[in-house]
Design a protein around this motif. Structure first.
Motif, PDB file in Angstrom:
ATOM      1  N   ARG A 177       0.785  -1.211  -0.050  1.00 37.19           N
ATOM      2  CA  ARG A 177       0.101  -0.054  -0.019  1.00 37.19           C
ATOM      3  C   ARG A 177       0.906   1.324   0.034  1.00 37.19           C
ATOM      4  NH1 ARG A 177      -0.526   3.898   2.612  1.00 37.19           N
ATOM      5  NH2 ARG A 177       0.720   3.070   4.432  1.00 37.19           N
ATOM      6  N   GLU A 178       2.016   1.455   0.757  1.00 36.24           N
ATOM      7  CA  GLU A 178       2.862   2.432   0.956  1.00 36.24           C
ATOM      8  C   GLU A 178       3.399   2.777  -0.465  1.00 36.24           C
ATOM      9  OE1 GLU A 178       4.347   5.810   2.522  1.00 36.24           O
ATOM     10  OE2 GLU A 178       2.992   4.364   3.560  1.00 36.24           O
ATOM     11  N   ASP A 179       3.967   1.718  -1.007  1.00 39.63           N
ATOM     12  CA  ASP A 179       4.554   1.725  -2.423  1.00 39.63           C
ATOM     13  C   ASP A 179       3.492   2.301  -3.396  1.00 39.63           C
ATOM     14  OD1 ASP A 179       6.834   0.941  -1.414  1.00 39.63           O
ATOM     15  OD2 ASP A 179       6.762  -1.322  -1.998  1.00 39.63           O
ATOM     16  N   VAL A 180       2.428   1.761  -3.595  1.00 37.56           N
ATOM     17  CA  VAL A 180       1.491   1.954  -4.653  1.00 37.56           C
ATOM     18  C   VAL A 180       0.697   3.450  -4.599  1.00 37.56           C
ATOM     19  CG1 VAL A 180       1.839  -0.268  -5.558  1.00 37.56           C
ATOM     20  CG2 VAL A 180      -0.289   0.473  -4.307  1.00 37.56           C
ATOM     21  N   PHE A 181       0.113   3.540  -3.044  1.00 35.68           N
ATOM     22  CA  PHE A 181      -0.816   4.568  -3.031  1.00 35.68           C
ATOM     23  C   PHE A 181      -0.396   5.163  -1.707  1.00 35.68           C
ATOM     24  CE2 PHE A 181      -5.112   6.478  -2.836  1.00 35.68           C
ATOM     25  CZ  PHE A 181      -5.035   7.218  -4.217  1.00 35.68           C
ATOM     26  N   PRO A 182       0.304   5.568  -1.283  1.00 37.30           N
ATOM     27  CA  PRO A 182       1.015   6.434   0.005  1.00 37.30           C
ATOM     28  C   PRO A 182      -0.209   7.476   0.409  1.00 37.30           C
ATOM     29  CG  PRO A 182       2.344   7.362  -1.598  1.00 37.30           C
ATOM     30  CD  PRO A 182       1.807   6.230  -2.299  1.00 37.30           C
ATOM     31  N   TRP A 183      -1.133   7.964  -0.242  1.00 39.65           N
ATOM     32  CA  TRP A 183      -1.959   8.717   0.071  1.00 39.65           C
ATOM     33  C   TRP A 183      -3.138   8.162   0.834  1.00 39.65           C
ATOM     34  CZ3 TRP A 183       0.088   8.269  -4.755  1.00 39.65           C
ATOM     35  CH2 TRP A 183       0.912   9.220  -5.181  1.00 39.65           C
ATOM     36  N   ALA A 184      -3.190   6.782   0.855  1.00 39.44           N
ATOM     37  CA  ALA A 184      -4.242   5.989   1.744  1.00 39.44           C
ATOM     38  C   ALA A 184      -3.609   5.310   2.912  1.00 39.44           C
ATOM     39  CB  ALA A 184      -4.772   4.971   0.818  1.00 39.44           C
ATOM     40  N   PRO A 185      -3.665   5.957   3.967  1.00 37.67           N
ATOM     41  CA  PRO A 185      -3.053   5.422   5.183  1.00 37.67           C
ATOM     42  C   PRO A 185      -3.692   4.289   5.698  1.00 37.67           C
ATOM     43  CG  PRO A 185      -4.163   7.456   5.803  1.00 37.67           C
ATOM     44  CD  PRO A 185      -3.917   7.305   4.315  1.00 37.67           C
ATOM     45  N   ALA A 186      -2.954   3.407   6.536  1.00 36.55           N
ATOM     46  CA  ALA A 186      -3.420   2.264   7.140  1.00 36.55           C
ATOM     47  C   ALA A 186      -4.783   2.440   7.532  1.00 36.55           C
ATOM     48  CB  ALA A 186      -2.590   1.584   7.848  1.00 36.55           C
ATOM     49  N   ASP A 187      -4.950   3.546   8.374  1.00 40.02           N
ATOM     50  CA  ASP A 187      -6.283   3.735   8.914  1.00 40.02           C
ATOM     51  C   ASP A 187      -7.459   4.145   8.017  1.00 40.02           C
ATOM     52  OD1 ASP A 187      -5.610   6.350   8.750  1.00 40.02           O
ATOM     53  OD2 ASP A 187      -5.541   7.007  10.617  1.00 40.02           O
ATOM     54  N   ALA A 188      -7.139   4.399   6.800  1.00 39.11           N
ATOM     55  CA  ALA A 188      -8.277   4.717   5.793  1.00 39.11           C
ATOM     56  C   ALA A 188      -8.539   3.345   5.318  1.00 39.11           C
ATOM     57  CB  ALA A 188      -7.553   5.795   4.882  1.00 39.11           C
ATOM     58  N   CYS A 189      -8.019   2.215   5.477  1.00 40.91           N
ATOM     59  CA  CYS A 189      -8.283   1.258   4.625  1.00 40.91           C
ATOM     60  C   CYS A 189      -9.017   0.230   5.482  1.00 40.91           C
ATOM     61  CB  CYS A 189      -7.141   0.260   4.301  1.00 40.91           C
ATOM     62  SG  CYS A 189      -5.854   1.489   3.186  1.00 40.91           S
ATOM     63  N   GLY A 190     -10.456   0.164   5.071  1.00 40.82           N
ATOM     64  CA  GLY A 190     -11.337  -0.880   5.887  1.00 40.82           C
ATOM     65  C   GLY A 190     -10.890  -2.413   6.034  1.00 40.82           C
ATOM     66  N   GLU A 191     -10.142  -2.893   4.714  1.00 43.17           N
ATOM     67  CA  GLU A 191      -9.445  -4.009   4.763  1.00 43.17           C
ATOM     68  C   GLU A 191      -7.926  -3.926   4.443  1.00 43.17           C
ATOM     69  OE1 GLU A 191      -9.555  -7.268   0.985  1.00 43.17           O
ATOM     70  OE2 GLU A 191     -11.526  -6.506   1.638  1.00 43.17           O
ATOM     71  N   ALA A 192      -7.233  -4.774   4.878  1.00 38.60           N
ATOM     72  CA  ALA A 192      -5.553  -4.644   4.495  1.00 38.60           C
ATOM     73  C   ALA A 192      -5.452  -4.888   3.214  1.00 38.60           C
ATOM     74  CB  ALA A 192      -4.976  -5.615   5.362  1.00 38.60           C
ATOM     75  N   GLY A 193      -4.568  -3.746   2.657  1.00 44.35           N
ATOM     76  CA  GLY A 193      -4.293  -3.680   1.243  1.00 44.35           C
ATOM     77  C   GLY A 193      -5.393  -3.389   0.301  1.00 44.35           C
ATOM     78  N   LEU A 232     -11.272   9.385   2.105  1.00 42.40           N
ATOM     79  CA  LEU A 232      -9.886   9.597   1.879  1.00 42.40           C
ATOM     80  C   LEU A 232      -9.821  10.676   0.991  1.00 42.40           C
ATOM     81  CD1 LEU A 232      -6.912   9.071   1.858  1.00 42.40           C
ATOM     82  CD2 LEU A 232      -7.118   7.598  -0.086  1.00 42.40           C
ATOM     83  N   ALA A 233     -10.737  10.941  -0.027  1.00 42.18           N
ATOM     84  CA  ALA A 233     -10.650  11.821  -0.997  1.00 42.18           C
ATOM     85  C   ALA A 233     -11.056  13.428  -0.271  1.00 42.18           C
ATOM     86  CB  ALA A 233     -11.683  11.945  -2.307  1.00 42.18           C
ATOM     87  N   ARG A 234     -12.108  13.123   0.642  1.00 43.68           N
ATOM     88  CA  ARG A 234     -12.553  14.390   1.373  1.00 43.68           C
ATOM     89  C   ARG A 234     -11.389  14.890   2.211  1.00 43.68           C
ATOM     90  NH1 ARG A 234     -18.508  12.068   2.474  1.00 43.68           N
ATOM     91  NH2 ARG A 234     -19.718  12.845   0.562  1.00 43.68           N
ATOM     92  N   ARG A 235     -10.641  13.906   2.930  1.00 42.83           N
ATOM     93  CA  ARG A 235      -9.747  14.302   4.008  1.00 42.83           C
ATOM     94  C   ARG A 235      -8.811  15.033   3.157  1.00 42.83           C
ATOM     95  NH1 ARG A 235      -8.061   9.843   7.880  1.00 42.83           N
ATOM     96  NH2 ARG A 235      -6.886   8.851   6.496  1.00 42.83           N
ATOM     97  N   ARG A 236      -8.183  14.361   2.452  1.00 43.60           N
ATOM     98  CA  ARG A 236      -6.751  14.631   1.502  1.00 43.60           C
ATOM     99  C   ARG A 236      -6.985  15.748   0.278  1.00 43.60           C
ATOM    100  NH1 ARG A 236      -1.958  11.820   2.085  1.00 43.60           N
ATOM    101  NH2 ARG A 236      -1.343  13.806   0.849  1.00 43.60           N
TER     102      ARG A 236
END
Length: 243
Positions: free
Chosen positions: A50-66, A76-80
């Motif tokens: 996740r960090e490599d391909v889309f670092p704009w999505a922190p772990a706490d933004a993902c309901g499912e790992a990866g 995420l879009a609203r926040r960032r």
């Protein structure tokens, strides 16, 4: 303004995710170096992807790992990208990079498949590698991610693989009951994930792969099949429209 454009593009991506019925996998394209490899996936490895391909999505933004669901992506879009920023130049650079990464992810999402059968989740995707210099056929690498969501431990015993060209003509590449995957018959405890990559050739520019994996329950010996839904093989047009 660019950040808001990314926000609007994200919302279009949300529509694509909702239409597909499965979350956006935050994984890189399959490479030729992966062909024939396998690994056990851990939450730490999924976080690294996740960090490599889309670092704009922190772990706490993902309901499912990866992965990101449609609702995750909206939040995420609203926040960032929907809030005013102090440094407009930095925000524009950030937004452009996010837009490119999201475009790539949505492209892979459109060409992937996702199935859950008998408590086993199978996610499949493919990448075009180029043409075979000797045969002229198109080369593709594909990746299968398998997760045991059952309450019991299971073992993958065999596979069945069918490739169809763009006209629907089918070629049974791997007959039903063929042993394991890339030489492995992985045993998966509840919650465990296994990933492997392989590849194939296709004479035409387009096709699809479908199939199934046969599993056995380690506890009671019962067997079942986990579906691999069709996933696309697509070669880009050659320069000038020729192939």
């Amino acid at each position: 303004m660019l950040a808001r454009a990314v926000y609007r593009a994200t919302l279009r991506g949300v529509h694509q995710i909702k239409k597909s019925g499965h979350p956006l996998q935050l994984s890189p394209p399959v490479t030729s170096e992966e062909w024939g490899t396998h690994t056990r996936l851990t939450p730490a490895e999924l976080e690294e992807q996740r960090e490599d391909v889309f670092p704009w999505a922190p772990a706490d933004a993902c309901g499912e790992a990866g992965a990101l669901s449609a609702d995750d992506l909206v939040r995420l879009a609203r926040r960032r990208f929907a809030e005013p920023v102090d440094d407009e130049d930095a925000a524009q650079d950030d937004a452009l990079a996010a837009l490119r990464a999201l475009h790539d992810l949505l492209g892979r999402h459109a060409a992937s498949s996702h199935a859950v059968s008998h408590g086993v989740r199978v996610i499949a995707s493919a990448t075009f590698l180029g043409a075979n210099e000797e045969s002229g056929a198109n080369l593709f690498a594909y990746r299968l991610r398998i997760k045991n969501e059952r309450d019991d431990t299971v073992q993958l015993r065999s596979r069945h693989w069918v490739i169809a060209d763009e006209d629907g003509a089918e070629d049974e590449v791997v007959p039903k009951g063929s042993h394991g995957v890339v030489g492995q018959t992985p045993t998966l405890a509840p919650g465990a994930e296994f990933q492997y990559a392989s590849g194939t050739e296709l004479r035409g520019p387009k096709g699809a792969i479908r199939g199934s994996f046969e599993f056995v329950s380690v506890g009671d010996g019962s067997t079942f099949e986990a579906e691999v839904r069709p996933f696309a093989l697509v070669a880009p047009p050659a320069p000038g429209g020729a192939r």
